[in-house]
Write a protein that holds these residues in place. Structure first.
Motif, PDB file in Angstrom:
ATOM      1  N   ILE A  33       0.826  -1.204   0.045  1.00 12.72           N
ATOM      2  CA  ILE A  33       0.015   0.053  -0.104  1.00 12.72           C
ATOM      3  C   ILE A  33       0.787   1.277   0.092  1.00 12.72           C
ATOM      4  O   ILE A  33       0.679   2.226  -0.617  1.00 12.72           O
ATOM      5  N   CYS A  34       1.945   1.311   0.837  1.00 11.51           N
ATOM      6  CA  CYS A  34       2.855   2.394   0.805  1.00 11.51           C
ATOM      7  C   CYS A  34       3.709   2.506  -0.510  1.00 11.51           C
ATOM      8  O   CYS A  34       3.711   3.575  -0.980  1.00 11.51           O
ATOM      9  N   LEU A  35       3.941   1.352  -1.142  1.00 15.53           N
ATOM     10  CA  LEU A  35       4.727   1.652  -2.316  1.00 15.53           C
ATOM     11  C   LEU A  35       3.826   2.207  -3.429  1.00 15.53           C
ATOM     12  O   LEU A  35       4.131   3.040  -4.369  1.00 15.53           O
ATOM     13  N   ILE A  36       2.509   1.780  -3.585  1.00 13.48           N
ATOM     14  CA  ILE A  36       1.458   2.277  -4.421  1.00 13.48           C
ATOM     15  C   ILE A  36       1.251   3.667  -4.032  1.00 13.48           C
ATOM     16  O   ILE A  36       1.127   4.415  -4.974  1.00 13.48           O
ATOM     17  N   GLY A  37       1.079   4.202  -2.821  1.00 16.14           N
ATOM     18  CA  GLY A  37       0.966   5.430  -2.478  1.00 16.14           C
ATOM     19  C   GLY A  37       1.992   6.412  -2.888  1.00 16.14           C
ATOM     20  O   GLY A  37       1.840   7.460  -3.549  1.00 16.14           O
ATOM     21  N   VAL A  38       3.171   5.884  -2.414  1.00 17.49           N
ATOM     22  CA  VAL A  38       4.136   6.674  -2.717  1.00 17.49           C
ATOM     23  C   VAL A  38       4.631   7.034  -4.467  1.00 17.49           C
ATOM     24  O   VAL A  38       4.882   7.973  -4.733  1.00 17.49           O
ATOM     25  N   THR A  39       4.388   5.646  -4.983  1.00 21.64           N
ATOM     26  CA  THR A  39       4.343   5.901  -6.536  1.00 21.64           C
ATOM     27  C   THR A  39       3.229   6.753  -7.018  1.00 21.64           C
ATOM     28  O   THR A  39       3.632   7.599  -7.916  1.00 21.64           O
ATOM     29  N   THR A  40       2.073   6.877  -6.606  1.00 19.61           N
ATOM     30  CA  THR A  40       1.130   7.684  -6.791  1.00 19.61           C
ATOM     31  C   THR A  40       1.371   9.329  -6.690  1.00 19.61           C
ATOM     32  O   THR A  40       1.395  10.083  -7.567  1.00 19.61           O
ATOM     33  N   VAL A  41       1.975   9.589  -5.535  1.00 15.88           N
ATOM     34  CA  VAL A  41       2.394  10.753  -5.164  1.00 15.88           C
ATOM     35  C   VAL A  41       3.412  11.310  -6.185  1.00 15.88           C
ATOM     36  O   VAL A  41       3.469  12.450  -6.639  1.00 15.88           O
ATOM     37  N   GLY A  42       4.394  10.616  -6.585  1.00 17.71           N
ATOM     38  CA  GLY A  42       5.692  10.770  -7.239  1.00 17.71           C
ATOM     39  C   GLY A  42       5.239  10.973  -8.776  1.00 17.71           C
ATOM     40  O   GLY A  42       5.652  12.223  -9.543  1.00 17.71           O
ATOM     41  N   MET A  43       4.341  10.050  -9.122  1.00 17.11           N
ATOM     42  CA  MET A  43       3.730  10.277 -10.578  1.00 17.11           C
ATOM     43  C   MET A  43       2.993  11.468 -10.721  1.00 17.11           C
ATOM     44  O   MET A  43       3.098  12.418 -11.709  1.00 17.11           O
ATOM     45  N   ALA A  44       2.076  11.838  -9.774  1.00 19.37           N
ATOM     46  CA  ALA A  44       1.413  13.005  -9.667  1.00 19.37           C
ATOM     47  C   ALA A  44       2.136  14.299  -9.591  1.00 19.37           C
ATOM     48  O   ALA A  44       1.837  15.246 -10.395  1.00 19.37           O
ATOM     49  N   GLY A  45       3.168  14.547  -8.875  1.00 21.49           N
ATOM     50  CA  GLY A  45       4.259  15.273  -8.916  1.00 21.49           C
ATOM     51  C   GLY A  45       4.888  15.566 -10.143  1.00 21.49           C
ATOM     52  O   GLY A  45       4.978  16.667 -10.582  1.00 21.49           O
ATOM     53  N   GLY A  46       5.441  14.305 -10.954  1.00 19.22           N
ATOM     54  CA  GLY A  46       6.106  14.508 -12.042  1.00 19.22           C
ATOM     55  C   GLY A  46       5.073  15.198 -13.398  1.00 19.22           C
ATOM     56  O   GLY A  46       5.462  15.783 -14.017  1.00 19.22           O
ATOM     57  N   ILE A  47       3.759  14.497 -13.045  1.00 21.33           N
ATOM     58  CA  ILE A  47       2.960  15.134 -14.294  1.00 21.33           C
ATOM     59  C   ILE A  47       2.209  16.499 -13.871  1.00 21.33           C
ATOM     60  O   ILE A  47       2.226  17.345 -14.846  1.00 21.33           O
ATOM     61  N   PHE A  48       1.706  16.820 -12.880  1.00 21.42           N
ATOM     62  CA  PHE A  48       1.032  18.021 -12.503  1.00 21.42           C
ATOM     63  C   PHE A  48       1.991  19.037 -11.857  1.00 21.42           C
ATOM     64  O   PHE A  48       1.572  20.285 -12.249  1.00 21.42           O
ATOM     65  N   LEU A  49       3.088  18.764 -11.322  1.00 22.32           N
ATOM     66  CA  LEU A  49       3.935  19.747 -10.672  1.00 22.32           C
ATOM     67  C   LEU A  49       5.015  20.184 -11.224  1.00 22.32           C
ATOM     68  O   LEU A  49       5.903  20.896 -10.855  1.00 22.32           O
ATOM     69  N   HIS A  50       5.538  19.328 -12.454  1.00 23.62           N
ATOM     70  CA  HIS A  50       6.736  19.584 -13.091  1.00 23.62           C
ATOM     71  C   HIS A  50       7.015  21.135 -13.499  1.00 23.62           C
ATOM     72  O   HIS A  50       6.067  21.761 -13.952  1.00 23.62           O
ATOM     73  N   PRO A  51       8.075  21.751 -13.060  1.00 23.94           N
ATOM     74  CA  PRO A  51       8.299  23.199 -13.192  1.00 23.94           C
ATOM     75  C   PRO A  51       8.372  23.417 -14.720  1.00 23.94           C
ATOM     76  O   PRO A  51       8.141  24.848 -15.150  1.00 23.94           O
ATOM     77  N   ASP A  52       8.437  22.465 -15.738  1.00 29.61           N
ATOM     78  CA  ASP A  52       8.734  22.998 -17.280  1.00 29.61           C
ATOM     79  C   ASP A  52       7.098  22.711 -17.796  1.00 29.61           C
ATOM     80  O   ASP A  52       6.702  23.720 -18.617  1.00 29.61           O
ATOM     81  N   PHE A  53       6.405  21.660 -17.579  1.00 30.19           N
ATOM     82  CA  PHE A  53       5.238  21.327 -18.313  1.00 30.19           C
ATOM     83  C   PHE A  53       3.884  21.020 -17.312  1.00 30.19           C
ATOM     84  O   PHE A  53       3.104  20.483 -17.811  1.00 30.19           O
ATOM     85  N   GLY A  54       4.294  21.405 -16.091  1.00 31.51           N
ATOM     86  CA  GLY A  54       3.298  20.793 -14.923  1.00 31.51           C
ATOM     87  C   GLY A  54       1.975  21.523 -15.159  1.00 31.51           C
ATOM     88  O   GLY A  54       1.942  22.741 -15.145  1.00 31.51           O
ATOM     89  N   ILE A  55       0.780  20.890 -15.384  1.00 36.21           N
ATOM     90  CA  ILE A  55      -0.484  21.580 -15.685  1.00 36.21           C
ATOM     91  C   ILE A  55      -1.141  22.019 -14.558  1.00 36.21           C
ATOM     92  O   ILE A  55      -1.931  22.782 -14.525  1.00 36.21           O
TER      93      ILE A  55
END
Length: 132
Positions: A54-76
């Motif tokens: 559960i922790c691995l799934i959660g931290v993967t989700t947080v990381g992916m969401a950060g990479g997609i939505f909060l990326h400083p170049d293209f984060g939406i």
């Protein structure tokens, strides 16, 4: 720690270090999985192992969401304060959850208080750096 300093470069370092940690966690899962295979033991039968997944799934989700939505170049959603707040606190919750799960696993491996303290005390000392 680098992300707390702010800025473009520190945000990129934050992501790189987070993903490196995630890769190491999945590497640990692989080693444990293979060790259980070699010993002929069943997988994912304890609360410790289920919490770890559960922790691995959660931290993967947080990381992916950060990479997609909060990326400083293209984060939406890179300027969305609510999304940043959720990413901030979910990341910390999963870090603390992972540390607790590691200590739980260590308690199953050994009852030696010295060994447990050698691992547990440094984790406790890092709590302020991870949470604040």
């Amino acid at each position: 720690v680098t992300k707390k300093l702010g800025g473009y470069t520190n945000t990129k370092l934050h992501a790189i270090m987070g993903m490196a940690g995630l890769i190491m966690a999945y590497g640990g899962l692989y080693v444990i999985y293979q060790n259980k295979n070699n010993m002929g033991k069943p997988h994912f039968t304890s609360n410790h192992s289920l919490a770890g997944i559960i922790c691995l799934i959660g931290v993967t989700t947080v990381g992916m969401a950060g990479g997609i939505f909060l990326h400083p170049d293209f984060g939406i959603a890179k300027t969305n304060k609510r999304f940043r707040f959720v990413h901030f606190w979910c990341g910390r919750i999963f870090i603390m959850m992972g540390w607790c799960i590691c200590l739980n696993g260590l308690q199953k491996l050994t009852t030696d208080v010295t060994t447990q303290a050698m691992i547990g005390v440094p984790l406790l000392l890092m709590v302020p750096f991870a949470l604040f």
